[in-house]
Write a protein that holds these residues in place. Structure first.
Motif, PDB file in Angstrom:
ATOM      1  N   GLU A 142       0.830  -1.198   0.000  1.00 34.92           N
ATOM      2  CA  GLU A 142       0.000   0.000   0.000  1.00 34.92           C
ATOM      3  C   GLU A 142       0.871   1.258   0.000  1.00 34.92           C
ATOM      4  O   GLU A 142       2.097   1.184   0.145  1.00 34.92           O
ATOM      5  CB  GLU A 142      -0.907   0.010   1.238  1.00 34.92           C
ATOM      6  CG  GLU A 142      -1.826  -1.190   1.344  1.00 34.92           C
ATOM      7  CD  GLU A 142      -2.889  -1.197   0.255  1.00 34.92           C
ATOM      8  OE1 GLU A 142      -3.214  -0.104  -0.246  1.00 34.92           O
ATOM      9  OE2 GLU A 142      -3.393  -2.286  -0.078  1.00 34.92           O
ATOM     10  N   LYS A 143       0.228   2.400  -0.135  1.00 37.32           N
ATOM     11  CA  LYS A 143       0.944   3.667  -0.061  1.00 37.32           C
ATOM     12  C   LYS A 143       1.424   3.880   1.365  1.00 37.32           C
ATOM     13  O   LYS A 143       0.669   3.709   2.322  1.00 37.32           O
ATOM     14  CB  LYS A 143       0.036   4.820  -0.490  1.00 37.32           C
ATOM     15  CG  LYS A 143       0.761   6.150  -0.588  1.00 37.32           C
ATOM     16  CD  LYS A 143      -0.153   7.221  -1.160  1.00 37.32           C
ATOM     17  CE  LYS A 143       0.602   8.535  -1.316  1.00 37.32           C
ATOM     18  NZ  LYS A 143      -0.250   9.596  -1.901  1.00 37.32           N
ATOM     19  N   VAL A 144       2.692   4.234   1.523  1.00 41.60           N
ATOM     20  CA  VAL A 144       3.298   4.387   2.840  1.00 41.60           C
ATOM     21  C   VAL A 144       3.392   5.866   3.199  1.00 41.60           C
ATOM     22  O   VAL A 144       3.934   6.664   2.429  1.00 41.60           O
ATOM     23  CB  VAL A 144       4.709   3.758   2.884  1.00 41.60           C
ATOM     24  CG1 VAL A 144       5.344   3.951   4.262  1.00 41.60           C
ATOM     25  CG2 VAL A 144       4.644   2.278   2.528  1.00 41.60           C
ATOM     26  N   SER A 145       2.855   6.219   4.357  1.00 37.28           N
ATOM     27  CA  SER A 145       2.957   7.593   4.843  1.00 37.28           C
ATOM     28  C   SER A 145       4.364   7.814   5.388  1.00 37.28           C
ATOM     29  O   SER A 145       4.877   7.004   6.165  1.00 37.28           O
ATOM     30  CB  SER A 145       1.932   7.854   5.944  1.00 37.28           C
ATOM     31  OG  SER A 145       0.623   7.689   5.436  1.00 37.28           O
ATOM     32  N   LYS A 146       4.976   8.918   4.976  1.00 39.93           N
ATOM     33  CA  LYS A 146       6.349   9.192   5.392  1.00 39.93           C
ATOM     34  C   LYS A 146       6.370   9.849   6.769  1.00 39.93           C
ATOM     35  O   LYS A 146       5.737  10.887   6.967  1.00 39.93           O
ATOM     36  CB  LYS A 146       7.027  10.127   4.373  1.00 39.93           C
ATOM     37  CG  LYS A 146       6.966   9.659   2.926  1.00 39.93           C
ATOM     38  CD  LYS A 146       7.701   8.359   2.723  1.00 39.93           C
ATOM     39  CE  LYS A 146       7.864   8.028   1.248  1.00 39.93           C
ATOM     40  NZ  LYS A 146       6.611   7.961   0.516  1.00 39.93           N
ATOM     41  N   PRO A 147       7.103   9.260   7.730  1.00 42.29           N
ATOM     42  CA  PRO A 147       7.224   9.904   9.038  1.00 42.29           C
ATOM     43  C   PRO A 147       8.004  11.206   8.952  1.00 42.29           C
ATOM     44  O   PRO A 147       7.773  12.134   9.721  1.00 42.29           O
ATOM     45  CB  PRO A 147       7.960   8.851   9.876  1.00 42.29           C
ATOM     46  CG  PRO A 147       8.686   8.007   8.884  1.00 42.29           C
ATOM     47  CD  PRO A 147       7.817   7.994   7.664  1.00 42.29           C
ATOM     48  N   LYS A 148       8.947  11.257   8.011  1.00 39.08           N
ATOM     49  CA  LYS A 148       9.719  12.481   7.795  1.00 39.08           C
ATOM     50  C   LYS A 148       9.691  12.803   6.299  1.00 39.08           C
ATOM     51  O   LYS A 148      10.266  12.081   5.485  1.00 39.08           O
ATOM     52  CB  LYS A 148      11.159  12.312   8.273  1.00 39.08           C
ATOM     53  CG  LYS A 148      11.297  12.351   9.786  1.00 39.08           C
ATOM     54  CD  LYS A 148      12.732  12.661  10.185  1.00 39.08           C
ATOM     55  CE  LYS A 148      12.825  12.863  11.689  1.00 39.08           C
ATOM     56  NZ  LYS A 148      14.176  13.247  12.119  1.00 39.08           N
ATOM     57  N   LYS A 149       8.999  13.875   5.960  1.00 44.14           N
ATOM     58  CA  LYS A 149       8.851  14.243   4.556  1.00 44.14           C
ATOM     59  C   LYS A 149      10.190  14.577   3.906  1.00 44.14           C
ATOM     60  O   LYS A 149      10.372  14.415   2.698  1.00 44.14           O
ATOM     61  CB  LYS A 149       7.913  15.450   4.433  1.00 44.14           C
ATOM     62  CG  LYS A 149       6.482  15.176   4.868  1.00 44.14           C
ATOM     63  CD  LYS A 149       5.814  14.169   3.960  1.00 44.14           C
ATOM     64  CE  LYS A 149       4.348  13.953   4.356  1.00 44.14           C
ATOM     65  NZ  LYS A 149       3.702  12.928   3.522  1.00 44.14           N
ATOM     66  N   LEU A 150      11.157  15.060   4.697  1.00 42.58           N
ATOM     67  CA  LEU A 150      12.448  15.431   4.143  1.00 42.58           C
ATOM     68  C   LEU A 150      13.156  14.233   3.520  1.00 42.58           C
ATOM     69  O   LEU A 150      13.965  14.391   2.597  1.00 42.58           O
ATOM     70  CB  LEU A 150      13.320  16.052   5.244  1.00 42.58           C
ATOM     71  CG  LEU A 150      14.677  16.617   4.811  1.00 42.58           C
ATOM     72  CD1 LEU A 150      14.478  17.746   3.806  1.00 42.58           C
ATOM     73  CD2 LEU A 150      15.463  17.106   6.020  1.00 42.58           C
TER      74      LEU A 150
END
Length: 323
Positions: free
Chosen positions: A95-103
């Motif tokens: 599935e699509k993974v949410s990034k804990p750190k967008k950087l």
């Protein structure tokens, strides 16, 4: 029309009350303004400027710094980029993974870019790959595919697809497909159609199998443009015209179906525009008389122009988008 004008019109037509209009106006004034796309643009620009800066520093100080030191610095920085991304990444998921750190997204993109710089530097200075240019292209391509799936990164996926096309002697950039691909070569033309079709099929399969289904757009958009534009080149140059025409029309229908499924305007435009061009060529190439072609063309383009206007006014209904 601004918000105040719209609210005033709604109040006058008794759609909403003055109290409701006041609440909406107050909310519009105080709501937070999103800087999402502005920040993304700045970060992408920063990556480009940083990469360019590295190149300039290397060029101007090559005699002072030394090749080994420069290579070591680029390799260390690239390693840090991949390590940082891995350290802050969540476990793999289909599935699509949410990034804990967008950087981390931008660090990975920077790492992929500096890896290309490193490889290019090694080849230019030490000729590590010799004349095996295909090997020099396929190595970063495989790495980028791995990074795209492991870290759920569409930018790395785009770089991987571009590398795969380059390995086959093609470019998939939508604005450069016709200008930078030598479609006078029949073998390269067929390769472009096959690769583009495979990418479309892979995007469709990834969605059906629910394996990184959000990657489907990238696969279909890049592959579809490549395949249809190559097919159209084959149609206009009378090389296996019938086969390329069938492929082009089939892909156009596929784009329209995708548009309705995903409510995507870009796929709808691709399907309609490409299909229109192919059908128009088919119709006029079978009219022998120039006079008949001129008379028919007058009515044809008049009515199709009306159809375009109707399409632009009603495309939301076609896509099933509620107003």
């Amino acid at each position: 029309m601004n918000t105040q004008t719209i609210l005033k019109a709604f109040v006058e037509k008794a759609v909403i009350s003055e109290e409701q209009a006041s609440i909406i106006a107050d909310y519009e004034k105080k709501k937070a303004f999103s800087l999402h796309w502005e920040l993304r643009s700045i970060l992408y620009l920063g990556i480009v400027l940083f990469s360019s800066g590295i190149g300039i520093i290397i060029y101007e100080n090559i005699d002072t710094i030394g090749h080994q030191v420069i290579i070591a610095l680029i390799a260390a920085f690239t390693t840090w980029c991949f390590y940082y991304t891995y350290k802050h990444a969540l476990p793999y998921s289909n599935e699509k993974v949410s990034k804990p750190k967008k950087l981390a997204d931008y660090i990975l993109l920077l790492g992929c870019t500096t890896f290309l710089v490193l490889e290019g530097y090694l080849q230019f200075q030490y000729n590590v790959f010799g004349t095996r240019y295909g090997l020099a292209i396929i190595i970063p391509t495989l790495i980028f595919f791995f990074c795209a799936y492991r870290f759920d990164h569409k930018g790395a996926l785009s770089m991987a697809i571009t590398g795969l096309a380059s390995w086959l002697g093609l470019t998939v950039a939508p604005l450069a497909v016709l200008s930078q691909n030598d479609f006078t070569d029949n073998r390269l033309l067929a390769t472009a159609v096959i690769l583009g079709s495979i990418l479309c099929a892979f995007g469709w399969a990834s969605e059906k199998r629910n394996i990184k289904h959000h990657f489907a757009f990238t696969y279909i958009f890049l592959g579809g443009n490549l395949a249809v534009l190559a097919a159209m080149t084959g149609i206009f140059s009378d090389r296996a015209e019938f086969i390329y025409m069938l492929l082009g029309l089939a892909l156009s229908v596929f784009f329209i179906q995708r548009a309705r499924l995903t409510q995507s305007l870009i796929f709808l435009l691709m399907g309609v525009v490409y299909g229109y061009i192919i059908l128009t060529h088919l119709i006029f190439s079978n009219i022998v008389s120039e006079d008949a072609s001129f008379v028919f063309g007058t009515f044809y383009f008049t009515f199709t122009s009306i159809g375009v206007v109707f399409f632009l006014l009603n495309f939301k209904k076609f896509l099933g988008i509620k107003k």
